[in-house]
Design a protein around this motif. Structure first.
Motif: not given
Ligand SMILES: NC(=O)c1ccc[n+]([C@@H]2O[C@H](COP(=O)([O-])OP(=O)(O)OC[C@H]3O[C@@H](n4cnc5c(N)ncnc54)[C@H](OP(=O)(O)O)[C@@H]3O)[C@@H](O)[C@H]2O)c1
Length: 182
Positions: A1-24
């Protein structure tokens, strides 16, 4: 899976809106479509928890497509859920019995899609040979963990690391042992 650096795969309510990150990340790799195609081709079937399936159905309803192609997809659930395609099959019961007794004799590469509770269960029961963990360049503070309710140490071997232009770091581990706590 894809996770945030702090180890989460979804928000508590299941949202994965944060998967679209913008970095280079200068010097990072670009995802090669041919590699992705070959990689997906090598997967023989998918196994996912019901909440992950519901997220996938939601994506499909938004016109974002079905990510699992025509591969058999086994959804773990004790509920009656909509079945939108013939490749989807529901299962309820003992996960180890299902994977070792039924799937392994038919499928070579079994991909556990998630979510956190299924991946925790999978590691706890000693069903995983490998863990693919992609870290996205974001912290979200709270949410569903990559491995929910893991109650023992699991030793891993780092087999591969890739960093991409979009700031994602992909880690592939082989599961070494299920260490007995002392
Ligand atoms: N970031 C990523 O790459 C990624 C990847 C995958 C998923 N996700 C996200 O993770 C979230 C879901 O994770 P989650 O931990 O909440 O749930 P989950 O692991 O997707 O599903 C857990 C549910 O599956 C059912 N289940 C599990 N084992 C079962 C068994 N042996 N027999 C029968 N049913 C069984 C149970 O539900 P019922 O029996 O009540 O149906 C259980 O509550 C979603 O928001 C999803 O989008 C993120």
């Amino acid at each position: 899976m894809a996770a945030s650096l702090d180890g989460f795969v979804a928000r508590k309510d299941g949202r994965v809106d944060w998967l679209e990150t913008s970095d280079e990340f200068v010097g990072g790799d670009t995802l090669d479509p041919e590699f992705v195609e070959a990689f997906l081709k090598a997967i023989d079937c998918y196994v996912m928890g019901s909440r992950t399936y519901e997220t996938a159905l939601g994506f499909e309803a938004q016109g974002l497509g079905w990510s699992y192609g025509d591969k058999p997809t086994f959804v773990l659930t004790s509920r009656e859920l909509p079945r939108t395609r013939d490749t989807v099959e529901f299962y309820s019961g003992d996960l180890a019995e299902f994977v070792n007794g039924r799937l392994r004799s038919t499928f070579r590469t079994i991909w556990f899609v998630g979510g956190g509770s299924v991946s925790g269960e999978c590691l706890r029961l000693g069903l995983a040979d490998e863990v693919c963990y992609s870290i996205l360049p974001i912290l979200i503070g709270d949410g569903i963990r990559f491995f929910e309710k893991l109650d023992k140490d699991i030793a891993l071997h780092l087999a591969e690391v890739k960093a991409y232009k979009n700031g994602m770091v992909e880690l592939r581990y082989e599961v070494r042992s299920h260490r007995v706590p002392v």
